[in-house]
Design an enzyme around this catalytic site. Structure first.
Site, PDB file in Angstrom:
ATOM      1  N   ASP A 137       0.855  -1.191   0.000  1.00 46.46           N
ATOM      2  CA  ASP A 137       0.000   0.000   0.000  1.00 46.46           C
ATOM      3  C   ASP A 137       0.887   1.234   0.000  1.00 46.46           C
ATOM      4  O   ASP A 137       1.717   1.410   0.891  1.00 46.46           O
ATOM      5  CB  ASP A 137      -0.887  -0.015   1.252  1.00 46.46           C
ATOM      6  CG  ASP A 137      -2.028   0.981   1.158  1.00 46.46           C
ATOM      7  OD1 ASP A 137      -1.782   2.119   0.695  1.00 46.46           O
ATOM      8  OD2 ASP A 137      -3.155   0.641   1.555  1.00 46.46           O
ATOM      9  N   THR A 211       1.563 -10.337 -11.559  1.00 42.75           N
ATOM     10  CA  THR A 211       0.260 -10.641 -10.967  1.00 42.75           C
ATOM     11  C   THR A 211      -0.833  -9.772 -11.595  1.00 42.75           C
ATOM     12  O   THR A 211      -0.550  -8.805 -12.309  1.00 42.75           O
ATOM     13  CB  THR A 211       0.285 -10.387  -9.451  1.00 42.75           C
ATOM     14  OG1 THR A 211       0.501  -8.981  -9.213  1.00 42.75           O
ATOM     15  CG2 THR A 211       1.398 -11.179  -8.786  1.00 42.75           C
ATOM     16  N   ARG A 212      -2.054 -10.125 -11.293  1.00 42.61           N
ATOM     17  CA  ARG A 212      -3.182  -9.344 -11.812  1.00 42.61           C
ATOM     18  C   ARG A 212      -3.130  -7.909 -11.300  1.00 42.61           C
ATOM     19  O   ARG A 212      -3.492  -6.976 -12.019  1.00 42.61           O
ATOM     20  CB  ARG A 212      -4.506 -10.006 -11.413  1.00 42.61           C
ATOM     21  CG  ARG A 212      -4.835 -11.269 -12.198  1.00 42.61           C
ATOM     22  CD  ARG A 212      -6.167 -11.834 -11.791  1.00 42.61           C
ATOM     23  NE  ARG A 212      -6.163 -12.234 -10.383  1.00 42.61           N
ATOM     24  CZ  ARG A 212      -7.240 -12.592  -9.699  1.00 42.61           C
ATOM     25  NH1 ARG A 212      -8.427 -12.587 -10.294  1.00 42.61           N
ATOM     26  NH2 ARG A 212      -7.146 -12.959  -8.439  1.00 42.61           N
TER      27      ARG A 212
END
Length: 231
Positions: A137, A211-212
């Protein structure tokens, strides 16, 4: 009360929400059937010996914030003799990781569905061969920077946990976080940045797993790859 008797404040949360949409029934069932078998011992209950979790493991890796578990599962499949410890407080991500682990028949993964810093505190010195932090994050607003996972204390803890010759990989798609993390890691004794040319941080390493989340391109830059060696 005297300052020395004041209770220590827990670190600020470095992650946001812990759940979003409803978890699919199949994945929800894995919380009852699979997770109990592969969950780490409670790190707040005492020290964790990683080699007791997988006797005979040739190496121990830690992924902090594994998202949907795609990278963690792919690396576990590539390295079946390596114990993969994954920490993620976002329950939807844990559910996704459980699905990947079940579908891959992976026996070398252990999960902690909560804050990785508790696990780090419970691990012994020089117990990890690799630490991976992929797209944490960003907390990109200046007033929220204090919530970022990478702080001076976190960098020092990673250096404590890595074996000599062990590696740290940090990846972000936010320029400011890359600068922030590089500054924190470079000032940490024992961590040496491995880049020698611009392509070393601009191009994905050969063993990187896309990754997605990475494909969504939510940041303000192409992914920046920072690799460090524990000297």
């Amino acid at each position: 009360m005297p300052p020395s008797d004041q209770p220590a404040h827990p670190p600020l949360r470095s992650f946001g929400r812990i759940k979003s949409r409803a978890i699919k029934p199949r994945q929800a069932a894995l919380f009852d059937t699979l997770l109990p078998d592969i969950a780490l011992p409670d790190p707040k209950a005492g020290p964790i010996d990683p080699l007791a979790l997988m006797p005979g493991a040739k190496a121990v890796w830690l992924e902090i914030g594994f998202g949907g578990g795609e990278h963690l599962a792919a690396q576990a499949a590539r390295h079946p003799d390596t114990l993969m410890i994954g920490c993620e407080p976002f329950l939807n991500g844990v559910a996704s990781a459980l699905r990947h682990i079940e579908e891959g028949g992976l026996k070398n993964v252990r999960l902690h569905a909560d804050d990785a810093r508790d696990v780090m505190a419970a691990l012994p010195d020089a117990s990890l061969d690799r630490v991976m932090i992929l797209f944490p994050d960003p907390w990109h607003k200046a007033r929220h920077n204090k919530r970022r996972l990478v702080q001076v204390e976190t960098a020092a803890e990673i250096a404590r946990l890595l074996k000599p010759g062990g590696g740290l990989r940090f990846v972000t798609d936010w320029k400011d976080y890359a600068d922030w993390a590089l500054e924190k890691f470079e000032r940490t004794p024992g961590l040496v940045w491995q880049a020698e040319a611009a392509d070393d941080w601009r191009l994905a390493p050969a063993d990187h797993v896309v990754t997605r989340y990475e494909e969504k391109k939510l940041g303000d830059t192409a992914p920046i790859f920072l690799d460090f060696l524990r000297t």
